[in-house]
Design a protein around this motif. Structure first.
Motif, short mmCIF file in Angstrom:
data_model
loop_
_atom_site.label_atom_id
_atom_site.label_comp_id
_atom_site.label_asym_id
_atom_site.label_seq_id
_atom_site.Cartn_x
_atom_site.Cartn_y
_atom_site.Cartn_z
N UNK A 1 42.95 28.83 48.35
CA UNK A 1 42.87 29.65 49.56
C UNK A 1 44.22 30.30 49.88
N UNK A 2 44.91 30.72 48.85
CA UNK A 2 46.20 31.40 48.98
C UNK A 2 46.08 32.80 48.40
N UNK A 3 46.86 33.74 48.94
CA UNK A 3 46.83 35.10 48.39
C UNK A 3 47.63 35.21 47.10
N UNK A 4 47.31 36.22 46.32
CA UNK A 4 48.10 36.60 45.16
C UNK A 4 48.62 38.01 45.44
N UNK A 5 49.93 38.18 45.35
CA UNK A 5 50.56 39.46 45.60
C UNK A 5 50.68 40.21 44.28
N UNK A 6 50.16 41.42 44.25
CA UNK A 6 50.17 42.24 43.05
C UNK A 6 51.25 43.32 43.19
N UNK A 7 52.09 43.43 42.17
CA UNK A 7 53.14 44.44 42.19
C UNK A 7 52.77 45.59 41.26
N UNK A 8 53.30 46.75 41.58
CA UNK A 8 53.12 47.94 40.75
C UNK A 8 54.51 48.52 40.54
N UNK A 9 54.95 48.54 39.31
CA UNK A 9 56.31 48.99 38.97
C UNK A 9 57.37 48.22 39.75
N UNK A 10 57.14 46.92 39.90
CA UNK A 10 58.12 46.04 40.54
C UNK A 10 58.11 46.06 42.06
N UNK A 11 57.20 46.80 42.66
CA UNK A 11 57.12 46.91 44.11
C UNK A 11 55.79 46.37 44.59
N UNK A 12 55.79 45.71 45.74
CA UNK A 12 54.55 45.18 46.30
C UNK A 12 53.51 46.27 46.47
N UNK A 13 52.27 45.98 46.06
CA UNK A 13 51.21 46.99 46.11
C UNK A 13 49.94 46.47 46.77
N UNK A 14 49.46 45.30 46.36
CA UNK A 14 48.19 44.76 46.85
C UNK A 14 48.33 43.27 47.15
N UNK A 15 47.41 42.78 47.95
CA UNK A 15 47.27 41.34 48.17
C UNK A 15 45.82 41.00 47.90
N UNK A 16 45.60 40.00 47.06
CA UNK A 16 44.24 39.59 46.70
C UNK A 16 43.96 38.24 47.34
N UNK A 17 42.81 38.15 48.04
CA UNK A 17 42.38 36.92 48.69
C UNK A 17 40.96 36.57 48.25
N UNK A 18 40.61 35.30 48.36
CA UNK A 18 39.22 34.93 48.16
C UNK A 18 38.41 35.48 49.33
N UNK A 19 37.14 35.68 49.11
CA UNK A 19 36.27 36.17 50.17
C UNK A 19 36.25 35.20 51.35
N UNK A 20 36.21 33.91 51.07
CA UNK A 20 36.17 32.90 52.14
C UNK A 20 37.44 32.97 52.99
N UNK A 21 38.59 33.12 52.36
CA UNK A 21 39.85 33.19 53.11
C UNK A 21 39.92 34.48 53.92
N UNK A 22 39.44 35.56 53.35
CA UNK A 22 39.41 36.83 54.07
C UNK A 22 38.54 36.71 55.33
N UNK A 23 37.35 36.12 55.19
CA UNK A 23 36.45 35.93 56.33
C UNK A 23 37.09 35.03 57.39
N UNK A 24 37.81 33.98 56.95
CA UNK A 24 38.47 33.09 57.89
C UNK A 24 39.54 33.84 58.68
N UNK A 25 40.32 34.65 57.98
CA UNK A 25 41.37 35.42 58.65
C UNK A 25 40.78 36.46 59.61
N UNK A 26 39.68 37.10 59.21
CA UNK A 26 39.03 38.07 60.10
C UNK A 26 38.50 37.37 61.35
#
Length: 90
Positions: free
Chosen positions: A25-50
């Motif tokens: 239930x932790x995010x994964x930070x995705x970089x693009x060309x060495x710079x932060x671009x996206x954050x990936x979460x599980x659906x359950x964690x996303x729903x909990x945060x919402x």
């Protein structure tokens, strides 16, 4: 500790990222060309945060409605409860 991955991992190691997000239930930070671009979460964690965000919004909305003259004295509230449920009667 933050889990930071390059964007190529999203394509090449999707299952590994998905398993991590769902297991911990932790995010994964995705970089693009060495710079932060996206954050990936599980659906359950996303729903909990919402849900948490919605709760905070509703609580804030409720607190904004409170004014010094908008309430009912505690004594009246307790008297109504005692009357309605028979508390205090012997």
């Amino acid at each position: 500790m933050a889990n930071i991955r390059p964007s190529s991992d999203l394509r090449n190691k999707y299952n590994e990222i998905s398993d991590f997000c769902n297991k911990y239930n932790e995010p994964v930070f995705i970089t693009k060309n060495g710079t932060g671009d996206l954050v990936v979460l599980s659906n359950a964690e996303y729903e909990r945060l919402c849900g948490k965000n919605e709760l905070h919004r509703l609580l804030s909305e409720g607190l904004d409605c409170i004014t010094p003259t908008s309430g009912i004295p505690a004594e009246d509230v307790f008297a109504d409860i005692e009357s309605e449920y028979g508390f205090g009667e012997v």
